[in-house]
Design a protein around this motif. Structure first.
Motif, PDB file in Angstrom:
ATOM      1  N   THR A 114      27.375  20.488 151.987  1.00 51.76           N
ATOM      2  CA  THR A 114      27.038  20.703 153.390  1.00 51.76           C
ATOM      3  C   THR A 114      25.568  21.095 153.514  1.00 51.76           C
ATOM      4  O   THR A 114      24.974  21.606 152.551  1.00 51.76           O
ATOM      5  N   LEU A 124      24.425  23.631 154.989  1.00 47.98           N
ATOM      6  CA  LEU A 124      24.332  25.076 154.739  1.00 47.98           C
ATOM      7  C   LEU A 124      24.290  25.373 153.246  1.00 47.98           C
ATOM      8  O   LEU A 124      23.522  26.222 152.796  1.00 47.98           O
ATOM      9  N   ARG A 125      25.096  24.684 152.464  1.00 42.95           N
ATOM     10  CA  ARG A 125      25.101  24.877 151.006  1.00 42.95           C
ATOM     11  C   ARG A 125      23.738  24.513 150.434  1.00 42.95           C
ATOM     12  O   ARG A 125      23.211  25.197 149.566  1.00 42.95           O
ATOM     13  N   VAL A 134      21.218  27.293 151.074  1.00 44.73           N
ATOM     14  CA  VAL A 134      21.434  28.414 150.143  1.00 44.73           C
ATOM     15  C   VAL A 134      20.883  28.062 148.765  1.00 44.73           C
ATOM     16  O   VAL A 134      20.206  28.871 148.124  1.00 44.73           O
ATOM     17  N   TRP A 143      22.070  33.280 155.105  1.00 44.09           N
ATOM     18  CA  TRP A 143      22.497  31.876 155.090  1.00 44.09           C
ATOM     19  C   TRP A 143      23.824  31.725 154.347  1.00 44.09           C
ATOM     20  O   TRP A 143      24.683  30.938 154.757  1.00 44.09           O
ATOM     21  N   ALA A 144      23.993  32.469 153.258  1.00 43.07           N
ATOM     22  CA  ALA A 144      25.255  32.421 152.514  1.00 43.07           C
ATOM     23  C   ALA A 144      26.408  32.920 153.385  1.00 43.07           C
ATOM     24  O   ALA A 144      27.514  32.358 153.347  1.00 43.07           O
ATOM     25  N   GLU A 175      27.307  30.273 155.812  1.00 46.12           N
ATOM     26  CA  GLU A 175      28.086  29.252 155.106  1.00 46.12           C
ATOM     27  C   GLU A 175      29.531  29.698 154.922  1.00 46.12           C
ATOM     28  O   GLU A 175      30.466  28.930 155.178  1.00 46.12           O
ATOM     29  N   ARG A 176      29.739  30.949 154.490  1.00 49.79           N
ATOM     30  CA  ARG A 176      31.099  31.469 154.302  1.00 49.79           C
ATOM     31  C   ARG A 176      31.870  31.447 155.622  1.00 49.79           C
ATOM     32  O   ARG A 176      33.043  31.066 155.661  1.00 49.79           O
ATOM     33  N   ILE A 204      32.881  27.884 156.515  1.00 47.87           N
ATOM     34  CA  ILE A 204      34.006  27.436 155.680  1.00 47.87           C
ATOM     35  C   ILE A 204      35.298  28.065 156.183  1.00 47.87           C
ATOM     36  O   ILE A 204      36.317  27.385 156.332  1.00 47.87           O
TER      37      ILE A 204
END
Length: 144
Positions: A16, A18-19, A22, A111-112, A115-116, A119
């Motif tokens: 993604t 976002l990934r 990160v 950002w992590a 992302e979490r 998800i």
């Protein structure tokens, strides 16, 4: 697995956006840490800072500045970071590099977290729309 290998592998596996952000932050921090460790070795420091600037360019280049204040603030942050990295190249300051890492880590964590959350939201959306196949909508009595 190091950050650059993870980035390459993730990009090939359809990670993604976002990934990818990160992973870019991970790589940027890794580059700056290596530059700090080699601050008195001109060639090694230059190589690490050059790569960090390329990663920074990727982060900055993907900003959509029409999306409001957050994008504009990130753009300013990245510009200041770029200027500071160029200053490090001139001054050989490990302290200035450490300061930049200190500024990057909370952003990387933010950002992590985004992302979490994305998800988790996706999982919730998938499970809330799940319907049991016809005939299985009630719990079977398996007690025998």
């Amino acid at each position: 697995m190091d950050a650059s290998t993870a980035y390459i592998r993730a990009s090939g596996q359809g990670a993604t956006p976002l990934r990818m952000v990160v992973l870019l932050y991970d790589q940027l921090v890794k580059d700056l840490r290596r530059a700090a460790a080699k601050v008195h070795d001109v060639e090694a420091r230059t190589r690490e800072l050059d790569h960090a600037l390329k990663v920074l360019g990727q982060l900055q280049g993907t900003l959509d500045l029409t999306q409001g204040e957050v994008a504009a603030n990130l753009d300013r942050f990245y510009s200041i970071l770029r200027a500071n990295l160029l200053q490090v190249q001139l001054t050989k300051s490990a302290a200035l590099l450490s300061e930049q890492i200190t500024h990057l880590l909370p952003l990387r964590e933010a950002w992590a977290e985004v992302e979490r959350s994305a998800i988790q939201e996706e999982v919730m959306d998938r499970t809330s729309s799940f319907t049991a196949p016809q005939g299985l909508d009630s719990v079977a009595d398996w007690s025998g």
